[in-house]
Design a protein around this motif. Structure first.
Motif, PDB file in Angstrom:
ATOM      1  N   HIS A  11       8.509  17.051 -16.149  1.00  0.00           N
ATOM      2  CA  HIS A  11       7.868  18.279 -16.614  1.00  0.00           C
ATOM      3  C   HIS A  11       6.386  18.263 -16.251  1.00  0.00           C
ATOM      4  N   ARG A  12       6.009  19.086 -15.288  1.00  0.00           N
ATOM      5  CA  ARG A  12       4.619  19.173 -14.811  1.00  0.00           C
ATOM      6  C   ARG A  12       4.148  17.851 -14.205  1.00  0.00           C
ATOM      7  N   THR A 191      12.146  21.434 -23.431  1.00  0.00           N
ATOM      8  CA  THR A 191      11.536  20.217 -22.931  1.00  0.00           C
ATOM      9  C   THR A 191      11.976  19.140 -23.898  1.00  0.00           C
ATOM     10  N   VAL A 192      12.708  18.118 -23.466  1.00  0.00           N
ATOM     11  CA  VAL A 192      13.441  17.214 -24.345  1.00  0.00           C
ATOM     12  C   VAL A 192      12.788  15.835 -24.308  1.00  0.00           C
ATOM     13  N   ILE A 209      17.946  17.482 -17.399  1.00  0.00           N
ATOM     14  CA  ILE A 209      17.043  17.408 -18.546  1.00  0.00           C
ATOM     15  C   ILE A 209      15.613  17.436 -18.022  1.00  0.00           C
ATOM     16  N   ILE A 210      14.808  18.361 -18.535  1.00  0.00           N
ATOM     17  CA  ILE A 210      13.389  18.452 -18.184  1.00  0.00           C
ATOM     18  C   ILE A 210      12.593  17.891 -19.354  1.00  0.00           C
ATOM     19  N   GLY A 211      11.717  16.915 -19.079  1.00  0.00           N
ATOM     20  CA  GLY A 211      10.987  16.310 -20.183  1.00  0.00           C
ATOM     21  C   GLY A 211       9.642  15.754 -19.796  1.00  0.00           C
ATOM     22  N   ASP A 213       8.566  12.895 -21.460  1.00  0.00           N
ATOM     23  CA  ASP A 213       8.808  11.459 -21.543  1.00  0.00           C
ATOM     24  C   ASP A 213       9.663  11.065 -20.347  1.00  0.00           C
ATOM     25  N   LEU A 214       9.029  10.982 -19.190  1.00  0.00           N
ATOM     26  CA  LEU A 214       9.787  10.846 -17.955  1.00  0.00           C
ATOM     27  C   LEU A 214      10.566   9.541 -17.899  1.00  0.00           C
ATOM     28  N   ASN A 215       9.954   8.452 -18.320  1.00  0.00           N
ATOM     29  CA  ASN A 215      10.688   7.192 -18.308  1.00  0.00           C
ATOM     30  C   ASN A 215      11.933   7.288 -19.191  1.00  0.00           C
ATOM     31  N   GLY A 216      11.796   7.947 -20.341  1.00  0.00           N
ATOM     32  CA  GLY A 216      12.934   8.125 -21.222  1.00  0.00           C
ATOM     33  C   GLY A 216      14.008   9.012 -20.622  1.00  0.00           C
ATOM     34  N   VAL A 217      13.604  10.090 -19.965  1.00  0.00           N
ATOM     35  CA  VAL A 217      14.564  10.998 -19.339  1.00  0.00           C
ATOM     36  C   VAL A 217      15.322  10.284 -18.224  1.00  0.00           C
ATOM     37  N   VAL A 218      14.599   9.560 -17.377  1.00  0.00           N
ATOM     38  CA  VAL A 218      15.241   8.819 -16.283  1.00  0.00           C
ATOM     39  C   VAL A 218      16.238   7.813 -16.854  1.00  0.00           C
ATOM     40  N   LYS A 219      15.846   7.098 -17.885  1.00  0.00           N
ATOM     41  CA  LYS A 219      16.729   6.100 -18.487  1.00  0.00           C
ATOM     42  C   LYS A 219      17.965   6.752 -19.097  1.00  0.00           C
ATOM     43  N   SER A 220      17.774   7.842 -19.839  1.00  0.00           N
ATOM     44  CA  SER A 220      18.916   8.506 -20.491  1.00  0.00           C
ATOM     45  C   SER A 220      19.912   9.031 -19.466  1.00  0.00           C
ATOM     46  N   CYS A 221      19.406   9.642 -18.400  1.00  0.00           N
ATOM     47  CA  CYS A 221      20.286  10.205 -17.371  1.00  0.00           C
ATOM     48  C   CYS A 221      21.032   9.085 -16.637  1.00  0.00           C
ATOM     49  N   ALA A 222      20.347   7.982 -16.367  1.00  0.00           N
ATOM     50  CA  ALA A 222      21.003   6.860 -15.686  1.00  0.00           C
ATOM     51  C   ALA A 222      22.086   6.254 -16.568  1.00  0.00           C
ATOM     52  N   GLU A 223      21.794   6.095 -17.851  1.00  0.00           N
ATOM     53  CA  GLU A 223      22.792   5.528 -18.776  1.00  0.00           C
ATOM     54  C   GLU A 223      24.010   6.434 -18.895  1.00  0.00           C
TER      55      GLU A 223
END
Length: 228
Positions: A11-12, A191-192, A209-211, A213-223
């Motif tokens: 996000h941005r 924005t999650v 998911i647009i967020g 907390d990019l590290n969190g978004v990347v981790k959640s999507c990978a999991e």
């Protein structure tokens, strides 16, 4: 039409690591593993498409001027970190930008710039702006952003023909995700930043998911991808 892996969308750029909508934020989003990078667009007085969210420069740069009232040269004197769309495309390298605007004039200017550069990007935003892009380009990927509980009309859907329905996440439900998938439309949301909410949305089958907390978004999507 479903994605194999949910898209982690910055996000941005990466606004928790750098000033939003700057080249630094874009590059940090690339390094963090974003699948796409959402950026906001404005046009300067001389018609240059730049990255900036607000009408004016107060919040980020402490100045009252409107972006639309300044030429690019004047903007650079006041806020030199505001990049052009061209610069952002170069900084993103092979990661696609998701160009966000609700203004049809800005949207069509950005689409024209992509054509001049031979570049590829996606668009998100309000219906009028997305319809203006769709009228120019039948194949481009559009995220129809949405801001309330009532769904878009069939007229809006017919004009935009979005690949993604993109509401604020609090308006999504498991039933709504299933509804859009049944219509062969992917589902994104913004924005999650809460991990438990990301998990719930991804369990429902949300495709992007647009967020912040990019590290969190990347981790959640990978999991989520590992479990499916």
């Amino acid at each position: 039409m479903r994605t194999r892996r949910p898209l982690a969308v910055a996000h941005r750029g990466d606004p928790w690591a750098a000033v939003e909508n700057t080249l630094d934020a874009v590059r940090r989003a690339v390094s963090a593993g974003a699948d796409a990078i959402e950026v906001d667009l404005r046009c300067t007085a001389d018609g240059v498409v730049v990255l900036h969210h607000d009408d004016d420069l107060r919040r980020l740069w402490g100045r009252p001027e409107s972006v639309a009232a300044l030429t690019l040269a004047e903007l650079r004197d006041i806020a030199p970190a505001v990049p052009t769309l061209r610069e952002a495309l170069e900084a993103a390298d092979r990661i696609p930008l998701l160009l966000d605007t609700g203004d049809p004039v800005v949207a069509t200017a950005a689409h024209a710039e992509l054509g001049r550069l031979g570049a590829v990007a996606m668009f998100c935003g309000a219906a009028e702006a997305m319809a203006a892009v769709r009228a120019r380009d039948e194949r481009i990927t559009l995220f129809l952003s949405w801001y309330g509980e009532l769904p878009p009309s069939e007229g809006v859907l017919g004009a935009v023909r979005p690949q993604y329905f993109n509401p604020e996440h609090r308006f999504l439900s498991e039933e709504a995700v299933a509804h859009w998938h049944a219509r062969d439309v992917l589902v994104s949301c913004w924005t999650v930043d809460a991990a438990d909410r990301r998990g719930e949305l991804l369990a429902w089958g949300v495709d992007a998911i647009i967020g912040n907390d990019l590290n969190g978004v990347v981790k959640s999507c990978a999991e989520r991808a590992e479990r499916t």
